[in-house]
Design an enzyme around this catalytic site. Structure first.
Site, short mmCIF file in Angstrom:
data_model
loop_
_atom_site.label_atom_id
_atom_site.label_comp_id
_atom_site.label_asym_id
_atom_site.label_seq_id
_atom_site.Cartn_x
_atom_site.Cartn_y
_atom_site.Cartn_z
N HIS A 185 0.85 -1.19 0.00
CA HIS A 185 0.00 0.00 0.00
C HIS A 185 0.89 1.24 0.00
O HIS A 185 2.10 1.14 0.18
CB HIS A 185 -0.94 0.01 1.22
CG HIS A 185 -0.21 0.01 2.53
ND1 HIS A 185 -0.18 -1.08 3.37
CD2 HIS A 185 0.52 0.96 3.15
CE1 HIS A 185 0.53 -0.80 4.43
NE2 HIS A 185 0.98 0.43 4.32
P1 TYD Z 1 -1.58 -2.61 7.58
O1 TYD Z 1 -1.00 -1.25 7.76
O2 TYD Z 1 -2.34 -2.87 6.32
O3 TYD Z 1 -0.45 -3.73 7.72
P2 TYD Z 1 0.89 -4.04 6.92
O4 TYD Z 1 1.26 -2.84 6.11
O5 TYD Z 1 1.87 -4.34 7.98
O6 TYD Z 1 0.66 -5.25 6.10
O7 TYD Z 1 -2.48 -2.94 8.84
C1 TYD Z 1 -3.05 -4.22 9.02
C2 TYD Z 1 -4.29 -4.06 9.88
O8 TYD Z 1 -3.94 -3.55 11.17
C3 TYD Z 1 -5.32 -3.09 9.27
O9 TYD Z 1 -6.57 -3.73 9.24
C4 TYD Z 1 -5.40 -1.96 10.24
C5 TYD Z 1 -4.70 -2.41 11.51
N1 TYD Z 1 -3.83 -1.36 12.06
C6 TYD Z 1 -4.31 -0.57 13.09
O10 TYD Z 1 -5.44 -0.74 13.57
N2 TYD Z 1 -3.50 0.39 13.60
C7 TYD Z 1 -2.25 0.61 13.11
O11 TYD Z 1 -1.53 1.52 13.60
C8 TYD Z 1 -1.77 -0.20 12.02
C9 TYD Z 1 -0.41 -0.01 11.44
C10 TYD Z 1 -2.60 -1.18 11.53
#
Ligand code: TYD
Length: 141
Positions: free
Chosen positions: A58
């Site tokens: 992303h």
């Molecule tokens: P995401 O940022 O998509 O994870 P990565 O980039 O590590 O693969 O986040 C995964 C899930 O965690 C998403 O549903 C939202 C949640 N999340 C939070 O609730 N708070 C946060 O600070 C972060 C980073 C993620």
């Protein structure tokens, strides 16, 4: 910093973090606006990543981040829609500054890795771009 629709992978950079060396163990302390160029609003860390898994996939519209391999190692693939660059993080006293508007993927986690992220904003789903086609539109490609 360029507006996030115009940022490039080369705007991201690895910075050396201060290390207070001690034979009994080292300390790295990070101060807002001194050791990193933004105020930290949020800290999170990724751990227990199974072998072969990737994270990220992303971009963010406004969020700035400092990504640190607090333990272990992994690679960050940065992509501005035109150019890609892979950065290996494997020392706790180095961090990758990721500017807004950069698609990123985190891959090749070693076993036991802790990926520490210091972030300039609180979590907000509306700051994410999770679709690559939408990302390239955002970058006017
Ligand atoms: P995401 O940022 O998509 O994870 P990565 O980039 O590590 O693969 O986040 C995964 C899930 O965690 C998403 O549903 C939202 C949640 N999340 C939070 O609730 N708070 C946060 O600070 C972060 C980073 C993620």
């Amino acid at each position: 910093m360029a507006e996030s629709g115009k940022t490039e992978v080369n705007d991201c950079r690895v910075i050396e973090l201060p290390k207070i060396h001690n034979p009994a163990g080292n300390i790295t302390a990070l101060n807002n606006l001194v050791d990193l160029p933004f105020n930290v609003e949020r800290v999170y860390y990724l751990y227990d990543v199974p072998s072969g898994e990737s994270r990220g996939g992303h971009a963010h519209k406004e969020l700035q981040q400092l990504i640190v391999a607090a333990s272990g190692s992994f690679e960050v693939i940065l992509d501005d829609g035109r150019e890609k660059k892979t950065v290996t993080l494997n020392w706790p006293n180095y961090g990758l500054l990721v500017v807004p508007g950069i698609w990123r993927e985190l891959v090749n986690f070693s076993s036991g890795t802790i990926c520490l992220v210091l972030a300039s904003l609180r979590y907000s789903e509306s700051d994410y771009i999770r679709d690559y086609n939408r990302f390239t539109e955002f970058k006017n490609i």
